[in-house]
Design a protein around this motif. Structure first.
Motif, PDB file in Angstrom:
ATOM      1  N   ASP A   5     104.288  19.097  16.926  1.00  0.00           N
ATOM      2  CA  ASP A   5     102.908  18.965  17.382  1.00  0.00           C
ATOM      3  C   ASP A   5     102.016  19.828  16.493  1.00  0.00           C
ATOM      4  OD1 ASP A   5     103.372  21.630  18.233  1.00  0.00           O
ATOM      5  OD2 ASP A   5     103.835  20.998  20.275  1.00  0.00           O
ATOM      6  N   ARG A   6     100.730  19.926  16.850  1.00  0.00           N
ATOM      7  CA  ARG A   6      99.773  20.677  16.038  1.00  0.00           C
ATOM      8  C   ARG A   6     100.177  22.146  15.910  1.00  0.00           C
ATOM      9  NH1 ARG A   6      95.087  23.846  16.511  1.00  0.00           N
ATOM     10  NH2 ARG A   6      93.568  23.425  14.828  1.00  0.00           N
ATOM     11  N   ALA A   7     100.550  22.775  17.025  1.00  0.00           N
ATOM     12  CA  ALA A   7     100.921  24.190  16.990  1.00  0.00           C
ATOM     13  C   ALA A   7     102.116  24.417  16.059  1.00  0.00           C
ATOM     14  CB  ALA A   7     101.240  24.689  18.398  1.00  0.00           C
ATOM     15  N   ASP A   8     103.071  23.516  16.099  1.00  0.00           N
ATOM     16  CA  ASP A   8     104.246  23.630  15.235  1.00  0.00           C
ATOM     17  C   ASP A   8     103.851  23.456  13.772  1.00  0.00           C
ATOM     18  OD1 ASP A   8     106.982  24.028  14.764  1.00  0.00           O
ATOM     19  OD2 ASP A   8     107.424  21.879  14.859  1.00  0.00           O
TER      20      ASP A   8
ATOM     21  N   ASP B 209      94.387  19.311  10.880  1.00  0.00           N
ATOM     22  CA  ASP B 209      93.481  18.480  11.673  1.00  0.00           C
ATOM     23  C   ASP B 209      93.017  17.238  10.914  1.00  0.00           C
ATOM     24  OD1 ASP B 209      93.750  20.216  13.792  1.00  0.00           O
ATOM     25  OD2 ASP B 209      91.927  21.346  13.317  1.00  0.00           O
TER      26      ASP B 209
ATOM     27  N   ALA C 195      94.167  30.906   7.656  1.00  0.00           N
ATOM     28  CA  ALA C 195      94.328  30.152   8.895  1.00  0.00           C
ATOM     29  C   ALA C 195      93.351  28.976   8.936  1.00  0.00           C
ATOM     30  CB  ALA C 195      94.112  31.069  10.096  1.00  0.00           C
TER      31      ALA C 195
ATOM     32  N   PRO D 263     106.998  18.532  11.991  1.00  0.00           N
ATOM     33  CA  PRO D 263     106.426  19.291  13.110  1.00  0.00           C
ATOM     34  C   PRO D 263     106.391  18.473  14.396  1.00  0.00           C
ATOM     35  CG  PRO D 263     104.711  18.625  11.561  1.00  0.00           C
ATOM     36  CD  PRO D 263     106.019  18.249  10.940  1.00  0.00           C
TER      37      PRO D 263
ATOM     38  N   ALA E 148      94.422  25.066   9.325  1.00  0.00           N
ATOM     39  CA  ALA E 148      93.890  24.264  10.424  1.00  0.00           C
ATOM     40  C   ALA E 148      93.127  23.048   9.901  1.00  0.00           C
ATOM     41  CB  ALA E 148      92.980  25.124  11.302  1.00  0.00           C
TER      42      ALA E 148
ATOM     43  N   LEU F 254     100.937  24.124  12.401  1.00  0.00           N
ATOM     44  CA  LEU F 254     100.231  25.351  12.003  1.00  0.00           C
ATOM     45  C   LEU F 254     101.224  26.475  11.711  1.00  0.00           C
ATOM     46  CD1 LEU F 254      97.307  25.337  14.607  1.00  0.00           C
ATOM     47  CD2 LEU F 254      97.154  24.702  12.189  1.00  0.00           C
ATOM     48  N   ASP F 255     102.231  26.608  12.571  1.00  0.00           N
ATOM     49  CA  ASP F 255     103.236  27.657  12.403  1.00  0.00           C
ATOM     50  C   ASP F 255     104.065  27.449  11.136  1.00  0.00           C
ATOM     51  OD1 ASP F 255     104.927  29.934  13.412  1.00  0.00           O
ATOM     52  OD2 ASP F 255     106.435  28.329  13.407  1.00  0.00           O
TER      53      ASP F 255
ATOM     54  N   TYR G 238     102.286  15.036  10.704  1.00  0.00           N
ATOM     55  CA  TYR G 238     103.365  15.101  11.686  1.00  0.00           C
ATOM     56  C   TYR G 238     104.595  14.292  11.304  1.00  0.00           C
ATOM     57  CZ  TYR G 238      99.461  17.066  14.208  1.00  0.00           C
ATOM     58  OH  TYR G 238      98.388  17.839  14.564  1.00  0.00           O
TER      59      TYR G 238
END
Length: 193
Positions: free
Chosen positions: A91-94, A145, A137, A89, A141, A96-97, A150
């Motif tokens: 970053d964090r958004a990636d 977190d 979700a 990933p 998360a 999560l996705d 990563y």
């Protein structure tokens, strides 16, 4: 091992741990490489191609070593959902996705391994099918977190919390999902030593 030095061409703490568990004496030598691959390359060949590039880069960097007696182990692991390769990933958004897409689905973990000794090469890919339970979700998360995945293809490590609570089943080598099909590596090493 008859004076043979085994060199792991990887900084992965998981691959290091697996070779230690197998009680194989080795040293780590790495050289950064481009992890791209030719367009149109069949998916199962991708991790072998990247592993080969890693092994060759280490061999070139340490040309003064005795390549006829040393064995270089290089590996690369990819996660495949459908026909799509999922990398590490961004970053964090990636992250999560990625985990949202893996949730409730089957994916494959393919590790390509290349062993180099002199002019000899043994190359193979090992595939493990992994099924995730549906994840909320909140679970995704929490994992991202707390564990910051990563540096992991597919944004997860099977030996961490998400593997314990989120994986429904696997078919194939568990250690392959960690990053190295270590029993097969040990078997193939026996052919080179």
């Amino acid at each position: 091992m008859n004076g043979t030095r085994i060199i792991l061409a990887s900084q992965s703490p998981r691959r290091k741990q697996l070779l230690e568990w197998a009680e194989i004496p080795f040293e780590i030598m790495v050289q950064s490489t481009d992890e791209s691959f030719p367009p149109g390359m069949p998916v199962p060949e991708v991790p072998v191609h990247i592993a080969r590039e890693k092994g060759i880069a280490v061999r070139k960097k340490y040309e003064t070593l005795h390549h006829d007696t040393n064995i270089i182990i290089a590996a690369d692991t990819i996660v495949v959902l459908g026909n799509t390769i999922i990398g590490k990933p961004k970053d964090r958004a990636d992250a999560l996705d990625i985990l949202a897409r893996l949730s409730g689905n089957k994916h494959q973990v393919i590790t390509g391994v290349v062993l180099l000794k002199g002019e000899q090469e043994i190359a193979f890919a090992d595939t493990t099918d992994v099924w995730f339970h549906p994840l909320t979700a909140e679970q995704i998360a929490f994992y991202v977190d707390k564990y910051q995945p990563y540096d992991k293809a597919g944004a997860y490590a099977i030996q961490e919390w998400i593997g314990v609570v989120g994986i429904k089943s696997i078919q194939g080598d568990f250690y392959n999902v960690m990053g190295l099909p270590v029993s097969r590596v040990v078997s193939e090493l026996g052919r080179l030593i």
